[in-house]
Design an enzyme around this catalytic site. Structure first.
Site, PDB file in Angstrom:
ATOM      1  N   MET A 193       0.979  10.457   4.670  1.00 37.32           N
ATOM      2  CA  MET A 193       1.715   9.270   5.113  1.00 37.32           C
ATOM      3  C   MET A 193       1.887   9.320   6.628  1.00 37.32           C
ATOM      4  O   MET A 193       2.009  10.390   7.225  1.00 37.32           O
ATOM      5  CB  MET A 193       3.092   9.211   4.434  1.00 37.32           C
ATOM      6  CG  MET A 193       3.049   9.077   2.918  1.00 37.32           C
ATOM      7  SD  MET A 193       2.441   7.473   2.366  1.00 37.32           S
ATOM      8  CE  MET A 193       3.864   6.446   2.800  1.00 37.32           C
ATOM      9  N   GLY A 194       1.900   8.147   7.246  1.00 34.84           N
ATOM     10  CA  GLY A 194       2.219   8.056   8.661  1.00 34.84           C
ATOM     11  C   GLY A 194       1.079   8.375   9.613  1.00 34.84           C
ATOM     12  O   GLY A 194       1.308   8.554  10.814  1.00 34.84           O
ATOM     13  N   GLU A 195      -0.172   8.456   9.107  1.00 35.20           N
ATOM     14  CA  GLU A 195      -1.302   8.787   9.973  1.00 35.20           C
ATOM     15  C   GLU A 195      -2.327   7.662  10.062  1.00 35.20           C
ATOM     16  O   GLU A 195      -3.465   7.887  10.486  1.00 35.20           O
ATOM     17  CB  GLU A 195      -1.993  10.052   9.467  1.00 35.20           C
ATOM     18  CG  GLU A 195      -1.153  11.307   9.578  1.00 35.20           C
ATOM     19  CD  GLU A 195      -1.970  12.560   9.318  1.00 35.20           C
ATOM     20  OE1 GLU A 195      -2.037  13.412  10.221  1.00 35.20           O
ATOM     21  OE2 GLU A 195      -2.561  12.662   8.220  1.00 35.20           O
TER      22      GLU A 195
ATOM     23  N   LEU B 273      -2.794  -5.630  13.147  1.00 36.99           N
ATOM     24  CA  LEU B 273      -2.571  -5.424  14.571  1.00 36.99           C
ATOM     25  C   LEU B 273      -2.813  -3.984  15.007  1.00 36.99           C
ATOM     26  O   LEU B 273      -3.118  -3.741  16.178  1.00 36.99           O
ATOM     27  CB  LEU B 273      -1.150  -5.849  14.952  1.00 36.99           C
ATOM     28  CG  LEU B 273      -0.904  -7.355  14.893  1.00 36.99           C
ATOM     29  CD1 LEU B 273       0.536  -7.672  15.253  1.00 36.99           C
ATOM     30  CD2 LEU B 273      -1.845  -8.105  15.821  1.00 36.99           C
ATOM     31  N   GLU B 274      -2.684  -3.030  14.095  1.00 41.26           N
ATOM     32  CA  GLU B 274      -2.923  -1.639  14.487  1.00 41.26           C
ATOM     33  C   GLU B 274      -4.390  -1.411  14.871  1.00 41.26           C
ATOM     34  O   GLU B 274      -4.657  -0.892  15.964  1.00 41.26           O
ATOM     35  CB  GLU B 274      -2.472  -0.691  13.384  1.00 41.26           C
ATOM     36  CG  GLU B 274      -0.955  -0.605  13.279  1.00 41.26           C
ATOM     37  CD  GLU B 274      -0.499   0.425  12.276  1.00 41.26           C
ATOM     38  OE1 GLU B 274      -1.329   0.887  11.464  1.00 41.26           O
ATOM     39  OE2 GLU B 274       0.692   0.786  12.288  1.00 41.26           O
TER      40      GLU B 274
ATOM     41  N   ASN C  75      -0.937  -5.874   7.767  1.00 38.90           N
ATOM     42  CA  ASN C  75      -0.980  -6.143   9.198  1.00 38.90           C
ATOM     43  C   ASN C  75      -2.240  -5.579   9.860  1.00 38.90           C
ATOM     44  O   ASN C  75      -2.537  -4.394   9.753  1.00 38.90           O
ATOM     45  CB  ASN C  75       0.268  -5.527   9.838  1.00 38.90           C
ATOM     46  CG  ASN C  75       0.416  -5.914  11.287  1.00 38.90           C
ATOM     47  OD1 ASN C  75      -0.354  -6.695  11.813  1.00 38.90           O
ATOM     48  ND2 ASN C  75       1.418  -5.362  11.937  1.00 38.90           N
TER      49      ASN C  75
ATOM     50  N   PRO D 139      -5.198   4.895   0.237  1.00 37.05           N
ATOM     51  CA  PRO D 139      -4.412   4.119  -0.730  1.00 37.05           C
ATOM     52  C   PRO D 139      -3.029   3.787  -0.167  1.00 37.05           C
ATOM     53  O   PRO D 139      -2.429   4.593   0.557  1.00 37.05           O
ATOM     54  CB  PRO D 139      -4.305   5.057  -1.938  1.00 37.05           C
ATOM     55  CG  PRO D 139      -5.434   6.023  -1.773  1.00 37.05           C
ATOM     56  CD  PRO D 139      -5.591   6.199  -0.300  1.00 37.05           C
ATOM     57  N   ARG D 140      -2.536   2.605  -0.505  1.00 34.06           N
ATOM     58  CA  ARG D 140      -1.252   2.151   0.023  1.00 34.06           C
ATOM     59  C   ARG D 140      -0.085   3.000  -0.476  1.00 34.06           C
ATOM     60  O   ARG D 140       0.835   3.292   0.256  1.00 34.06           O
ATOM     61  CB  ARG D 140      -1.039   0.680  -0.395  1.00 34.06           C
ATOM     62  CG  ARG D 140       0.306   0.079   0.002  1.00 34.06           C
ATOM     63  CD  ARG D 140       0.389  -0.182   1.484  1.00 34.06           C
ATOM     64  NE  ARG D 140       1.592  -0.892   1.846  1.00 34.06           N
ATOM     65  CZ  ARG D 140       1.912  -1.225   3.094  1.00 34.06           C
ATOM     66  NH1 ARG D 140       1.097  -0.918   4.077  1.00 34.06           N
ATOM     67  NH2 ARG D 140       3.027  -1.872   3.354  1.00 34.06           N
TER      68      ARG D 140
ATOM     69  N   GLU E 214       8.585  -2.094   7.202  1.00 26.53           N
ATOM     70  CA  GLU E 214       9.696  -2.623   7.990  1.00 26.53           C
ATOM     71  C   GLU E 214      10.283  -1.543   8.907  1.00 26.53           C
ATOM     72  O   GLU E 214      10.718  -1.833  10.027  1.00 26.53           O
ATOM     73  CB  GLU E 214      10.783  -3.163   7.069  1.00 26.53           C
ATOM     74  CG  GLU E 214      10.372  -4.382   6.245  1.00 26.53           C
ATOM     75  CD  GLU E 214       9.557  -4.022   5.008  1.00 26.53           C
ATOM     76  OE1 GLU E 214       9.093  -4.948   4.316  1.00 26.53           O
ATOM     77  OE2 GLU E 214       9.387  -2.809   4.717  1.00 26.53           O
TER      78      GLU E 214
END
Length: 428
Positions: free
Chosen positions: A313-315, A343-344, A341, A272-273, A65
């Protein structure tokens, strides 16, 4: 009133367990430190105040989010540079994402859903409006905010058929939630229709599209993805398994074993999430006798490297940009997650494969599958067959990637529609 009282009683009983899960230390998870008090409404005042305007409060519960809120935040600040924005998240990983915005916003942790906690937050911050990213709705929070005369607007609102059926069975709870929401900015007409069918006045519902379609890939991402591709091997086939969950990695590794039989030089980027699972997933890879290298170890990738474990994270965009094909996780473990998602990779012009459970992104997936930009597998065997087919057919990959990017571009404009709708609602 009785229903809300019962809800609060149940929340009081469940709160210790919920807070334990929130504060429990996990590897890769940032600590809350002394800021834990913010969950109880002890919110520090804004570092900078503007006497002419009250801040806009945006709530984005966690990482997904928070990322989705970024285009709206940047657009709001571009239109109104003096407007203060405060963003709340529940999780510390969400806070990490918001921190990347720097001075554009201030961050606070979301008070837990007791009225006295929310009142403490409101007393300190005094927001002009509350904007909720996606359908993160809490009865006591909505009631308290609404009763304080603060408009509540939900952005990127979605309501699956499954959730709508659930709300019909618990209509008193749904009524508590929605009577305290001033406006719903829905992803799609299907979402709007479901809200209206549950009794929401049509005048309180708009369709703005998905903000997530307005993704902009920076030159920095393309540059880093190209550099990573060189490190991993420019000529070898590379696919990424993105946002995998417990019980899914085993299926991904099984599929990879089959892919390796046809393409021994292929490489899997495994993402991994949840960061607390990095060590567990590494052990799973090693136990399966794969040669695995973790990104944070900084080791040189050799032709013998089979799995690149993305333990950062974030890559995600960089990993997807470096790969030929994306498998989107959260889709091969029944109905526990409902997919993630796609869409990326679509915005990067990459072909994508998903499992059969994608109910949280039904409309997006249907648009992409209709354009033959996404394929749906039903398990590890099917996943392996699709990967082998795509690796063996560069023209097919290119065609799917181009179709995916076209779908994204055709749906863009949601941020502009959202800002227009917000302006109308906030002007009332």
């Amino acid at each position: 009133m009785i229903f809300r009282w019962l809800y609060t009683l149940l929340l009081s009983l469940a709160a210790p367990l919920l807070l334990y899960g929130l504060y429990k230390k996990k590897e890769g998870k940032p600590a809350f430190g002394p800021r834990w008090k913010e969950h109880f409404g002890y919110t520090p005042a804004l570092a900078v105040t503007n006497e002419n305007t009250r801040p806009i409060w945006i709530h984005a519960v966690s990482v997904g989010e928070s990322i989705a809120a970024v285009p709206v935040i940047k657009a709001l600040k571009a239109q109104h540079p003096e407007q203060q924005i405060i963003v709340t998240t529940t999780t510390s990983t969400g806070a990490e994402q918001i921190a990347k915005l720097g001075d554009l916003v201030e961050h606070r942790y979301m008070p837990i859903d007791f009225s006295w906690c929310v009142k403490g937050f409101l007393k300190t911050i005094q927001p002009a409006a509350m904007l909720i990213m996606e359908t993160e709705l809490w009865p006591n929070t909505l009631t308290t905010v609404h009763n304080s005369g603060i408009p509540v607007i939900v952005m990127n609102a979605r309501l699956s058929a499954r959730s709508a059926d659930r709300y019909r069975r618990f209509k008193p709870l749904f009524n508590i939630l929605t009577k305290h929401i001033d406006h719903l900015l829905c992803l799609h007409q299907d979402d709007a229709d479901r809200f209206i069918s549950l009794g929401i006045p049509a005048s309180n519902v708009s369709v703005t599209g998905s903000i997530k379609f307005d993704i902009q890939i920076s030159d920095h991402v393309f540059k880093k993805a190209a550099e990573l591709r060189l490190d991993l091997g420019e000529q070898r086939p590379i696919w990424v398994a993105a946002s995998t969950h417990k019980g899914e990695d085993e299926q991904v590794l099984s599929a990879f074993s089959q892919v390796q039989q046809s393409f021994p030089d292929s490489l899997l980027i495994l993402v991994p999430r949840h960061p607390e699972r990095f060590n567990q997933v590494e052990k799973l890879c090693l136990d399966s006798e794969f040669n695995c290298v973790r990104r944070t170890q900084g080791e040189v990738i050799t032709p013998d490297t089979q799995i690149y474990l993305a333990d950062t994270m974030g890559e995600m965009l960089i990993f997807q940009g470096a790969a030929d094909i994306t498998f989107m996780g959260g889709s091969l473990i029944g109905n526990a997650v409902g997919g993630h998602n796609m869409l990326e990779p679509a915005a990067l012009g990459k072909p994508t494969i998903t499992g059969p459970s994608y109910y949280n992104f039904t409309d997006i997936t249907q648009q992409l599958t209709a354009a033959d930009a996404v394929w749906v597998c039903d398990g590890s065997e099917s996943l392996a067959q699709m990967l082998i087919q795509l690796i063996d057919n560069p023209e097919q990959r290119q065609k799917m990637g181009t179709a995916a990017l076209t779908v994204v571009k055709q749906n863009q404009g949601a941020v502009e529609k959202t800002l227009s709708a917000l302006s109308q609602q906030l002007a009332r």
